[in-house]
Design a protein around this motif. Structure first.
Motif, PDB file in Angstrom:
ATOM      1  N   MET A   1       3.789  -3.716   8.655  1.00 52.03           N
ATOM      2  CA  MET A   1       4.326  -3.029   7.607  1.00 52.03           C
ATOM      3  C   MET A   1       3.846  -2.269   6.268  1.00 52.03           C
ATOM      4  O   MET A   1       3.898  -2.965   6.135  1.00 52.03           O
ATOM      5  N   ARG A   2       5.171  -1.391   5.951  1.00 47.47           N
ATOM      6  CA  ARG A   2       4.810  -0.838   4.504  1.00 47.47           C
ATOM      7  C   ARG A   2       5.068  -1.523   3.223  1.00 47.47           C
ATOM      8  O   ARG A   2       6.743  -1.690   3.690  1.00 47.47           O
ATOM      9  N   ILE A   3       4.324  -2.245   2.474  1.00 51.35           N
ATOM     10  CA  ILE A   3       5.886  -3.167   1.630  1.00 51.35           C
ATOM     11  C   ILE A   3       5.204  -2.414   0.128  1.00 51.35           C
ATOM     12  O   ILE A   3       4.208  -2.527  -0.177  1.00 51.35           O
ATOM     13  N   LEU A   4       6.623  -2.478  -0.581  1.00 51.37           N
ATOM     14  CA  LEU A   4       6.246  -2.326  -1.738  1.00 51.37           C
ATOM     15  C   LEU A   4       6.021  -3.288  -2.571  1.00 51.37           C
ATOM     16  O   LEU A   4       7.445  -4.046  -2.412  1.00 51.37           O
ATOM     17  N   LEU A   5       5.339  -4.166  -3.314  1.00 57.76           N
ATOM     18  CA  LEU A   5       5.064  -5.713  -3.996  1.00 57.76           C
ATOM     19  C   LEU A   5       5.212  -5.391  -5.556  1.00 57.76           C
ATOM     20  O   LEU A   5       4.580  -4.335  -6.205  1.00 57.76           O
ATOM     21  N   THR A   6       6.399  -5.998  -6.021  1.00 58.06           N
ATOM     22  CA  THR A   6       6.406  -5.143  -7.402  1.00 58.06           C
ATOM     23  C   THR A   6       5.581  -6.967  -7.985  1.00 58.06           C
ATOM     24  O   THR A   6       5.547  -7.500  -7.674  1.00 58.06           O
ATOM     25  N   GLY A   7       4.838  -6.968  -9.668  1.00 60.66           N
ATOM     26  CA  GLY A   7       4.401  -7.638  -9.578  1.00 60.66           C
ATOM     27  C   GLY A   7       2.591  -8.761  -9.246  1.00 60.66           C
ATOM     28  O   GLY A   7       2.191  -9.134  -8.970  1.00 60.66           O
ATOM     29  N   SER A   8       2.664  -7.071  -8.662  1.00 61.62           N
ATOM     30  CA  SER A   8       1.366  -7.477  -8.483  1.00 61.62           C
ATOM     31  C   SER A   8       0.190  -7.318  -8.458  1.00 61.62           C
ATOM     32  O   SER A   8      -0.769  -7.997  -8.457  1.00 61.62           O
ATOM     33  N   SER A   9      -0.353  -7.894 -10.012  1.00 64.52           N
ATOM     34  CA  SER A   9      -0.850  -7.627 -10.817  1.00 64.52           C
ATOM     35  C   SER A   9      -1.038  -9.613 -11.807  1.00 64.52           C
ATOM     36  O   SER A   9      -2.345  -9.776 -12.431  1.00 64.52           O
ATOM     37  N   GLY A  10       0.356 -10.126 -11.113  1.00 63.38           N
ATOM     38  CA  GLY A  10       0.498 -11.099 -11.294  1.00 63.38           C
ATOM     39  C   GLY A  10      -0.296 -12.189 -11.080  1.00 63.38           C
ATOM     40  O   GLY A  10      -0.688 -11.921 -10.008  1.00 63.38           O
ATOM     41  N   TRP A  11       0.654 -13.840 -11.599  1.00 58.88           N
ATOM     42  CA  TRP A  11      -0.677 -14.827 -10.673  1.00 58.88           C
ATOM     43  C   TRP A  11      -0.243 -14.825  -9.254  1.00 58.88           C
ATOM     44  O   TRP A  11      -0.930 -15.243  -8.027  1.00 58.88           O
TER      45      TRP A  11
ATOM     46  N   THR B   1      -2.507 -12.860  -5.351  1.00 61.64           N
ATOM     47  CA  THR B   1      -2.879 -14.042  -3.715  1.00 61.64           C
ATOM     48  C   THR B   1      -2.077 -13.073  -3.130  1.00 61.64           C
ATOM     49  O   THR B   1      -2.398 -13.577  -1.531  1.00 61.64           O
ATOM     50  N   LEU B   2      -0.760 -13.223  -3.607  1.00 55.60           N
ATOM     51  CA  LEU B   2      -0.064 -12.352  -2.114  1.00 55.60           C
ATOM     52  C   LEU B   2      -0.126 -11.267  -1.470  1.00 55.60           C
ATOM     53  O   LEU B   2      -0.652 -10.659  -0.365  1.00 55.60           O
ATOM     54  N   GLY B   3      -1.169 -10.573  -2.543  1.00 57.24           N
ATOM     55  CA  GLY B   3      -1.010  -8.935  -2.069  1.00 57.24           C
ATOM     56  C   GLY B   3      -2.159  -8.753  -0.850  1.00 57.24           C
ATOM     57  O   GLY B   3      -2.167  -8.500   0.283  1.00 57.24           O
ATOM     58  N   PRO B   4      -3.376  -9.823  -1.465  1.00 58.68           N
ATOM     59  CA  PRO B   4      -4.713  -9.672  -0.586  1.00 58.68           C
ATOM     60  C   PRO B   4      -4.238 -10.422   0.928  1.00 58.68           C
ATOM     61  O   PRO B   4      -4.841 -10.296   2.021  1.00 58.68           O
ATOM     62  N   ARG B   5      -3.430 -11.302   0.873  1.00 61.44           N
ATOM     63  CA  ARG B   5      -3.063 -12.249   1.638  1.00 61.44           C
ATOM     64  C   ARG B   5      -1.709 -11.895   2.809  1.00 61.44           C
ATOM     65  O   ARG B   5      -2.956 -11.159   3.443  1.00 61.44           O
ATOM     66  N   LEU B   6      -1.950 -10.310   2.692  1.00 62.52           N
ATOM     67  CA  LEU B   6      -0.512  -9.492   3.200  1.00 62.52           C
ATOM     68  C   LEU B   6      -1.285  -8.308   3.610  1.00 62.52           C
ATOM     69  O   LEU B   6      -1.031  -8.308   5.164  1.00 62.52           O
ATOM     70  N   ARG B   7      -2.225  -8.015   2.851  1.00 63.95           N
ATOM     71  CA  ARG B   7      -3.608  -7.223   3.157  1.00 63.95           C
ATOM     72  C   ARG B   7      -4.186  -7.604   4.125  1.00 63.95           C
ATOM     73  O   ARG B   7      -4.294  -7.053   5.646  1.00 63.95           O
ATOM     74  N   ALA B   8      -4.714  -9.324   4.833  1.00 67.59           N
ATOM     75  CA  ALA B   8      -5.057  -9.476   5.694  1.00 67.59           C
ATOM     76  C   ALA B   8      -4.198  -9.644   6.811  1.00 67.59           C
ATOM     77  O   ALA B   8      -4.858  -9.843   7.717  1.00 67.59           O
ATOM     78  N   LEU B   9      -3.018  -9.724   6.665  1.00 67.63           N
ATOM     79  CA  LEU B   9      -2.389 -10.075   7.889  1.00 67.63           C
ATOM     80  C   LEU B   9      -2.199  -8.158   8.593  1.00 67.63           C
ATOM     81  O   LEU B   9      -1.696  -8.449   9.683  1.00 67.63           O
ATOM     82  N   GLY B  10      -2.598  -7.772   8.431  1.00 69.39           N
ATOM     83  CA  GLY B  10      -2.176  -6.024   8.355  1.00 69.39           C
ATOM     84  C   GLY B  10      -1.860  -4.991   8.294  1.00 69.39           C
ATOM     85  O   GLY B  10      -0.921  -3.963   7.993  1.00 69.39           O
ATOM     86  N   HIS B  11      -0.567  -5.843   6.774  1.00 71.81           N
ATOM     87  CA  HIS B  11       0.465  -4.695   5.783  1.00 71.81           C
ATOM     88  C   HIS B  11      -0.543  -4.239   5.009  1.00 71.81           C
ATOM     89  O   HIS B  11      -1.129  -4.412   4.883  1.00 71.81           O
ATOM     90  N   GLN B  12       0.385  -2.737   4.842  1.00 70.14           N
ATOM     91  CA  GLN B  12      -0.187  -1.970   3.952  1.00 70.14           C
ATOM     92  C   GLN B  12       0.974  -1.905   2.473  1.00 70.14           C
ATOM     93  O   GLN B  12       2.047  -1.752   2.309  1.00 70.14           O
TER      94      GLN B  12
END
Length: 318
Positions: free
Chosen positions: A1-11, A15-26
């Motif tokens: 899934m293509r996801i826009l994640l706001t707050g990507s540089s925050g606490w 954790t969430l950005g790398p977790r989503l990528r590990a699940l195969g999301h863009q």
């Protein structure tokens, strides 16, 4: 899934950005602070930037974790909180609806549920700990809570008007700053955070997993609001005793805690003023935090201090 994640540089984003990528999301990260996890640098208060970010990401989902937070109150004006947390959320919601985004998850806060009376606790004359779930009417006590409650209501409005599936997660504390509570343990922030896992804290790893669950369940849920906090061991019948003598209540549930705390030189809060009940998330979202106070005690038994799972890098605040 293509996801826009706001707050990507925050606490949470770290954790969430790398977790989503590990699940195969863009994942396309959006944040005012540059970082290796952020592809779009800018503020969600900028409508044109939000419009471009949603379009260029080809976003099928938005996870909105970006906001000014309670620790920012000292550094930012009330207007800044309105611009970012309210108008910024509206920008994201309206662009999501206009551009056919399929689901939306927003990070909110349990802080908006805490009135001045609840915060005052025993010192303010309270005779029972407040047992808090999603049915209570929030009474925000500061601009952070006011702005996040307004953002929640905008989410509800956009769902009603456009049918955009939206899940709001009222997360308890997972930030790394030292606690500002009057009964914080001055000698040990680890001690304070461990105590809070009993009633108002979760690890950042659990916060990230809650967002993963919300992303998955959003289309089936339509719209809902969930408290996300470590599962408390207490029952509503404990409310009076928790205000009067919290250590005795904790000892009933965890008989070994006094000895384990004594080995480390730790203490328990004398009074606990509120309990966040995450039962609705367990029942309807199918999510419960993995880490609890029992894990703290298990770590102490091993002679360790439980890692609360903060990201290895904290990018500088603005």
């Amino acid at each position: 899934m293509r996801i826009l994640l706001t707050g990507s540089s925050g606490w949470l984003g770290q954790t969430l950005g790398p977790r989503l990528r590990a699940l195969g999301h863009q994942v396309t990260g959006l944040d005012p602070r540059p970082s290796p996890l952020t592809q779009v640098v800018g503020s969600i208060a900028d409508r044109d930037l939000v419009r471009r970010a949603v379009a260029e990401a080809g976003a099928e989902a938005i996870i909105h974790g970006g906001a000014l937070h309670k620790p920012d109150i000292e550094a930012f004006s009330r207007q800044a909180f309105i611009d970012v947390n309210v108008a910024g959320t509206l920008n994201l919601l309206e662009e999501a609806a206009a551009q056919g985004v399929g689901r939306f998850v927003m990070t909110s806060t349990t802080s908006l549920m805490i009135s001045k009376a609840i915060r005052a606790g025993a010192a303010g004359g309270a005779r029972r700990a407040a047992w808090l779930d999603e049915t209570m009417a929030p009474e925000p006590r500061n601009i952070y809570g006011v702005s996040k409650f307004a953002a929640e209501n905008l989410c509800r409005l956009i769902y009603l008007e456009h049918g955009l599936p939206i899940v709001v997660l009222r997360t308890a504390r997972f930030f790394p700053e030292a606690d500002d509570m009057a009964h914080a343990i001055a000698q040990s922030d680890d001690n304070t955070k461990a105590n809070e896992l009993l009633f108002r804290r979760l690890t950042v790893a659990d916060a990230a997993e809650a967002h993963v669950a919300a992303l998955d369940k959003a289309p089936a849920l339509g719209f809902d609001v969930f408290i996300v906090s470590a599962t408390p061991p207490f029952a509503p019948d404990d409310a009076e005793a928790l205000i009067a003598d919290a250590p005795s209540v904790v000892a009933r549930y965890f008989p070994a805690y006094r000895e384990l705390y004594a080995r480390r030189g730790w203490t328990m809060f004398q009074s606990i003023d509120r309990i966040y009940d995450p039962g609705h998330a367990a029942r309807r979202l199918g999510f419960a935090c993995r880490t609890s106070f029992a894990d703290v005690l298990a770590a102490l038994e091993r002679g360790e201090t439980l890692s609360l799972g903060y990201p290895p890098v904290i990018f500088p605040r603005r």
